[in-house]
Design an enzyme around this catalytic site. Sequence first.
Site, mmCIF file in Angstrom:
data_model
loop_
_atom_site.group_PDB
_atom_site.id
_atom_site.type_symbol
_atom_site.label_atom_id
_atom_site.label_comp_id
_atom_site.label_asym_id
_atom_site.label_seq_id
_atom_site.Cartn_x
_atom_site.Cartn_y
_atom_site.Cartn_z
ATOM 1 N N LYS A 88 0.831 -1.219 0.000
ATOM 2 C CA LYS A 88 0.000 0.000 0.000
ATOM 3 C C LYS A 88 0.863 1.265 0.000
ATOM 4 C CE LYS A 88 -2.533 2.620 3.520
ATOM 5 N NZ LYS A 88 -1.433 3.259 4.252
ATOM 6 N N ASP B 118 3.413 0.661 12.019
ATOM 7 C CA ASP B 118 2.198 0.119 11.388
ATOM 8 C C ASP B 118 1.902 -1.318 11.829
ATOM 9 O OD1 ASP B 118 2.055 2.520 10.122
ATOM 10 O OD2 ASP B 118 2.802 1.813 8.194
HETATM 11 N N1 EPU Z 1 6.168 14.603 10.750
HETATM 12 C C1 EPU Z 1 6.362 15.923 11.048
HETATM 13 N N2 EPU Z 1 6.403 16.803 10.008
HETATM 14 C C2 EPU Z 1 6.264 16.425 8.718
HETATM 15 C C3 EPU Z 1 6.052 15.068 8.426
HETATM 16 C C4 EPU Z 1 6.012 14.166 9.476
HETATM 17 O O1 EPU Z 1 6.499 16.315 12.207
HETATM 18 O O2 EPU Z 1 6.321 17.290 7.820
HETATM 19 C C5 EPU Z 1 6.111 13.629 11.860
HETATM 20 C C6 EPU Z 1 4.771 12.913 11.965
HETATM 21 O O3 EPU Z 1 3.840 13.676 12.688
HETATM 22 C C7 EPU Z 1 5.157 11.633 12.648
HETATM 23 C C8 EPU Z 1 6.552 11.354 12.105
HETATM 24 O O4 EPU Z 1 7.044 12.601 11.604
HETATM 25 O O5 EPU Z 1 5.250 11.854 14.026
HETATM 26 C C9 EPU Z 1 6.617 10.335 11.003
HETATM 27 O O6 EPU Z 1 5.703 10.692 9.963
HETATM 28 P P1 EPU Z 1 5.929 10.207 8.458
HETATM 29 O O7 EPU Z 1 6.014 11.412 7.596
HETATM 30 O O8 EPU Z 1 7.047 9.238 8.411
HETATM 31 O O9 EPU Z 1 4.579 9.455 8.185
HETATM 32 P P2 EPU Z 1 3.645 9.571 6.918
HETATM 33 O O10 EPU Z 1 4.452 9.776 5.689
HETATM 34 O O11 EPU Z 1 2.548 10.511 7.234
HETATM 35 C C10 EPU Z 1 3.796 7.031 6.324
HETATM 36 C C11 EPU Z 1 2.802 5.933 6.112
HETATM 37 C C12 EPU Z 1 2.199 5.542 7.455
HETATM 38 C C13 EPU Z 1 3.325 5.109 8.388
HETATM 39 C C14 EPU Z 1 4.370 6.215 8.508
HETATM 40 C C15 EPU Z 1 5.585 5.822 9.332
HETATM 41 C C16 EPU Z 1 2.006 6.314 3.884
HETATM 42 C C17 EPU Z 1 0.924 6.741 2.990
HETATM 43 N N3 EPU Z 1 1.779 6.378 5.189
HETATM 44 O O12 EPU Z 1 3.043 8.117 6.885
HETATM 45 O O13 EPU Z 1 1.343 4.460 7.207
HETATM 46 O O14 EPU Z 1 2.802 4.851 9.655
HETATM 47 O O15 EPU Z 1 4.829 6.593 7.204
HETATM 48 O O16 EPU Z 1 6.187 4.697 8.794
HETATM 49 O O17 EPU Z 1 3.059 5.879 3.433
HETATM 50 C C18 EPU Z 1 -0.381 2.958 7.683
HETATM 51 O O18 EPU Z 1 -0.066 2.363 6.642
HETATM 52 O O19 EPU Z 1 -1.184 2.492 8.527
HETATM 53 C C19 EPU Z 1 0.214 4.261 7.950
HETATM 54 C C20 EPU Z 1 -0.264 5.115 8.846
#
Ligand code: EPU
Length: 432
Positions: free
Chosen positions: A22, A305
């Site tokens: 995904k 996750d």
């Molecule tokens: N964060 C910030 N600022 C940003 C971006 C992120 O503070 O600009 C923080 C977030 O709040 C969080 C941490 O950094 O505390 C990590 O966030 P990340 O950006 O890595 O997460 P994401 O890109 O929003 C993706 C997956 C998530 C998965 C996370 C961590 C996708 C679409 N989503 O989210 O997947 O948990 O990485 O591995 O790729 C899931 O599949 O259930 C899911 C939530």
Amino acid sequence: MEKYVIKGGKTLSGEVVISGAKNAVAAILPCTILSDEPCIIENIPNISDVTITLQIMSEMGAKIRMLNKTTVEIDTRPLQNIPVPYEKAKLMRASSYFLGTLLGRFHSAHVSMPGGCNLGDRPIDQHLKCFSALGAEYEINGGMVNLHADKLIGSQIFFDKNTVGATINGIMAAVKADGLTIIENAAKEPHVVDLANCLNSMGADILGAGTDVIKIRGVKYLHGTTYSVIPDQIEAGTFMAVAAAARSNILIRNVIPKHLEPITQKLVKIGVQVEQFDDAVRVIGGPEYVGTSVKTNPHPGFPTDMQPQMAAVLTCAKGASMVTESIFDNRFRYVDELRRMGANISVEGRVAVIEGVERLKGAPVKATDLRAGAALIVAALGAEGVTEIYDIFHVERGYENMEVKLRNLGADIQKVDEPDPTAEEKALKKAL
Ligand code: EPU
């Protein structure tokens, strides 16, 4: 309103084939917007996040043709840079990837603030920091993120946080920028590597994906590709947790065992047997487990996750377990639901302490997000009696044919359509 009805306690057996990832496909489909020729993407999972992404791209003018159930041909040459609206963006976090890819191609983007699972604060400051470094200006107006750059110029970016989303957006925005971009403190997750591999197969020049430092030298042209998405690490991990909770013996096929290592290690530690093959793992649930501690961390640490599904397994492990969530502020919303099933869990901030109980008991529960829903399925399959899981649309965002795959393993699970109670209420009010 659909729900799962699961009669727990059955021993499962047989094989399950894992679908495409995904979180990889969520980046790979939008990245085809950067391609100057049609692309073929294989091994795409049939989940609602994919449907929504393809719908957004199609409404923008991309020509999309399913070649078979798991293969799509995408021609983004006719795509227009129209805004990605709230109704679509609110449905998934990955809508933010339209920012990076549209900026990379058109030097401007208009995308509603992304949605996705409610896991606490999910800012996009690092995404914006990265776009600014490449020369873009941004404003947020009426919930829309608007980006504009006269020119994108390679730059050095150091992320303050390890973030998957901003790393992926940074790669997509930089791939056609002038010169060299260096991303430091980059996310190393398998889906970041998969995106980079896909773009490189189109002629991009990305080095170091999978390490802390990613170097992207901008190119002018990206040609078409035929690219197969990696198997889903978390779907595989979820079936490993299913085998553990249901004390069953399952062969999980189409996986990359290396990606499962952090999950395998924790399961083995509590008493589950895991055999690794080239592209499969066999998981054999034990009669008894011992509690352990689990702390989520960026890859190659234990994936956030998988935290709820692992906690579901630990509810019936002997003694105390400690689960620490270090990525998201609020990823314990499933705990109340597990308590309804008899789990003994207390939460203090980002730490959950689980006192193992003999067995969970079926109950009506609600999926509060995607992985919370997965955890309830894991718990229900090991529990005594019937569990009804509501709000399963969360699960269907990220798991292909979950109930069919489980039924094929011998699980007693049905997807039942139940009238929406609010609709009933409305009809009743109208009648009065
Ligand atoms: N964060 C910030 N600022 C940003 C971006 C992120 O503070 O600009 C923080 C977030 O709040 C969080 C941490 O950094 O505390 C990590 O966030 P990340 O950006 O890595 O997460 P994401 O890109 O929003 C993706 C997956 C998530 C998965 C996370 C961590 C996708 C679409 N989503 O989210 O997947 O948990 O990485 O591995 O790729 C899931 O599949 O259930 C899911 C939530």
